[in-house]
Design an enzyme around this catalytic site. Structure first.
Site, short mmCIF file in Angstrom:
data_model
loop_
_atom_site.label_atom_id
_atom_site.label_comp_id
_atom_site.label_asym_id
_atom_site.label_seq_id
_atom_site.Cartn_x
_atom_site.Cartn_y
_atom_site.Cartn_z
CD GLU A 75 30.54 48.06 53.54
OE1 GLU A 75 30.47 49.05 52.78
OE2 GLU A 75 29.78 47.86 54.49
CG ASP B 92 26.79 48.42 51.82
OD1 ASP B 92 26.93 47.94 50.68
OD2 ASP B 92 26.66 47.75 52.86
CG ASP C 91 27.23 50.65 59.44
OD1 ASP C 91 27.46 51.56 60.27
OD2 ASP C 91 26.65 49.58 59.70
#
Ligand code: 0RA
Length: 647
Positions: A431, A509, A513
């Protein structure tokens, strides 16, 4: 009644040898001795009770998980017969429980399944149980027999009287045979729920005595469906927007083949079809599914032509256009089903195609005539699907053509590894560009490749198909992985022959999110690269949540427990004496830290993505990513993590 001790004869010995064979090679009978095989034992017993229901004699089946992970299944069927078996000179109960494939007289199952792992019989469960107790209520009496490793440890005893009938089988899986001994509530509950939809009018329940509430009552769920497949389809589509008011519903019987079908159009772009033969999920479809598709093609094509609605067609219609955004369940009961295919998940009986096709065709034709408004909505959707399919094919071809023009060029963003041996290669889907940069520095470039993905990738659950192939991140994934979608006989299949990495690792992460992005990427894999999940290529990396340090000493921690342990180890539990760093994102680690915690095969934690239950997984992804808000909110409240998506 108590059977007399009889001398062993040849048939006894064969019987014992039979059970010995099951204990020697359990996987041949129940598939495996892992968690799947463990749960299979329950289905073997429940199947017998369901047969009683199909024969019209059983209304309730109650399953309990007991505190020691033994299982009890009770039904209110006729009860296993206890009269004397002439030839074997034993109670029928003992024969059913101890003779492999006790056929002949006791083989009352008209929908018996030949081949495959189903229907191997309750005697297999007995053979694989360190202890089993069978209790039968019949003839006004209660009978009981107990077994150890499948061998009777008592005769059939009369232990009381009763004015009802039924059977209770309680068994303890043998710890010397099974690697896993703990039953999963959700796994049992999902299948029982499915069985309730497939057998309308049957009451099923699951109680978990390992999990008691404050009043001492077990955790319990009950499953019952009045509407059968009609309700099943509504359940499957809870996260989607229906296009027609009610599912179209077919029940019929021809030549001893029972047919039940429910279908509902929704605003999505995917075909979603589940099929069953004698309550068993046929993952690879087969003649019943072919019959269903044939009917849908035939009736809608005719209607489209006759109504003049196809006059405005710019593209040729293909079968799949009729099934875009169609959720359906096809269930047939076939007396002697033949299974074929790689995993024996495909029905082979050729006579079933015509039977299903006629039954579904008749109902569909009538439905379209009676419901012109709904018919118009469906046909318009079909025309739109043909147009979109055309655009999607063009987009797909563009991706492939561009690949060829650029010499199969890999995405510019990909930092590839140097090895060309897919077996040892891994790719990290990371990401964000910044974490991608750290990963690139930290990796072992020999066998680890890095592909950074921009923040939120496209939600494939809501996007039109051609948009998906035009999406930069998704194109990059196809080209980097070396897989592509090909059309064969109007069906789209993923070609994985040139898969460039054995492990595809999603690295995001460790916050809300991040987990949303993992879900987005998994949704994409689930819908467009399912074979990669099926074959175990997809993993999710687990970065640590904390770093606890004191002076030069430090430890990474992946959960609350480990954090507590580290604090205890360094300062006897005094939090103020240690430094606790909470990692919210990959960006908070430097390249070395990222390597040693999350990327180094010797120390990292990887979670392999597996699909234990494709029906529940479909619901999970539709709920999480689909367009219906109320069921999504409810769903998220009820399932804090990915229920059933086994990460
Ligand atoms: C053999 C014959 C009959 C019923 C059963 C077996 C039977 C087996 C199981 C296993 C769990 N529950 C069960 N219930 C019934 C037919 C009995 C008759 O004709 O009365």
């Amino acid at each position: 009644m108590s059977t007399e001790q009889s001398n062993y004869d040849a048939s006894d010995i064969t019987a014992l040898e039979g059970l010995e064979a099951v204990r020697k090679r359990p996987s041949m009978y129940i598939g495996s001795t892992d968690s799947k095989g463990l749960h299979h034992l329950v289905w073997e017993v429940v199947d017998n009770s369901i047969d009683e229901h199909l024969a019209g004699h059983c209304k309730h089946i109650d399953v309990s998980i007991l505190t020691d992970n033994s299982i009890s299944v009770t039904d209110d069927g006729r009860g296993i017969p206890v009269d004397m078996h002439e030839k074997l000179q034993k109670s029928a109960l003992e024969v059913v429980m101890t003779v492999l494939h006790a056929g002949g007289k006791f083989d009352k199952n008209s929908y018996k399944v030949s081949g495959g792992l189903h229907g191997v019989g309750v005697s297999c469960v007995n053979a694989l149980s360190s202890h089993l107790r069978a209790e039968v209520k019949r003839n006004g009496k209660v009978y009981m027999q107990e077994y150890s490793d499948g061998i009777p440890i008592s005769q059939v005893k009369e232990i009381g009287t009763s004015d009802s009938t039924g059977t209770t089988i309680k068994f303890t899986p043998d710890s010397e045979i099974f690697e896993i001994l703990v039953y999963k509530f959700d796994t049992l509950a999902n299948r029982l729920k499915e069985l309730a939809f497939l057998n309308k009018g049957l009451h099923l329940s699951l109680s978990d005595f390992r999990n008691l509430d404050e009043n001492g009552n077990p955790k319990k769920q009950e499953f019952y469906s009045e509407g059968g497949l009609k309700e099943f389809v509504k359940y499957l589509d809870e996260g989607r927007t229906p296009l027609i008011n009610e599912p179209i519903y077919v029940v019929s019987k021809e030549d001893n083949v029972e047919i039940e079908v429910a279908m509902q159009y929704n605003t999505s772009y995917k075909e979603n079809i589940y099929s069953f033969v004698n309550n068993i999920n046929t993952r690879e479809g087969g003649t019943h599914v072919n019959g269903f598709r044939r009917a849908v093609n035939r009736v809608f094509t005719q209607y489209g032509k006759d109504s003049g609605m196809f006059n405005k067609l710019k593209f040729a219609i293909s079968g799949e256009d009729f099934r875009e955004g169609l959720t359906s369940v096809v269930s047939v009961k076939v007396p002697e089903p033949q299974f074929k295919g790689q995993t024996k998940g495909e029905l082979g009986n050729s006579e079933v195609t015509g039977i299903v096709s006629r039954a579904v065709g008749d109902v569909l034709k009538y439905y379209l005539e009676e419901n012109p408004k709904q018919a118009k909505i469906i046909i318009e959707k079909v025309i739109l699907a043909a147009t979109a399919r055309h655009a999607a094919r063009k987009a797909r071809e563009m991706v492939q053509r561009k690949n060829i023009l650029t010499g199969g060029g890999l995405p510019g963003k990909l930092s590839d590894c140097s090895s060309r041996n897919p077996d040892e290669c891994e790719i990290f889907l990371v990401e964000g560009d910044s974490a991608g940069g750290t990963a690139k520095q930290g990796r072992n470039r020999e066998y680890q490749a890095i592909l950074p993905l921009r923040g939120k990738i496209l939600n494939v659950e809501k996007a039109l198909e051609h948009k998906i192939y035009e999406n930069e991140e998704i194109k990059n994934m196809f080209t980097a992985l070396g897989v592509n979608i090909e059309e064969k006989d109007g069906e789209r299949i993923l070609n994985t022959e040139k898969l460039r990495y054995n492990k595809v690792i999603i690295m995001c992460d460790a916050d809300v999110d991040g987990s949303h992005i993992v879900t987005l990427i998994l949704t994409f894999f689930f819908r467009y690269m399912y074979p990669l999940i099926e074959r175990g290529h997809i993993y999710v990396a687990a970065p640590p949540l904390y770093r606890v340090s004191k002076g030069k000493q430090f430890r990474y921690c992946w959960d609350e427990n480990e954090r507590q342990e580290a604090i205890t180890a360094y300062s006897d539990g005094d939090e103020s004496k240690v430094k606790i760093q909470r990692y919210k994102g990959l960006g908070e680690m430097n390249a070395g830290q990222l390597w040693e915690t999350t990327m180094d095969p010797d120390s990292r934690l990887l979670r392999q993505v597996g699909i234990e239950d494709s029906i529940e997984s479909d619901r999970v992804f539709t709920m999480l990513m689909g367009d219906e808000v109320p069921p999504r909110r409810r769903f998220i409240e009820e399932n804090a993590t990915y229920a059933n998506v086994d990460v």
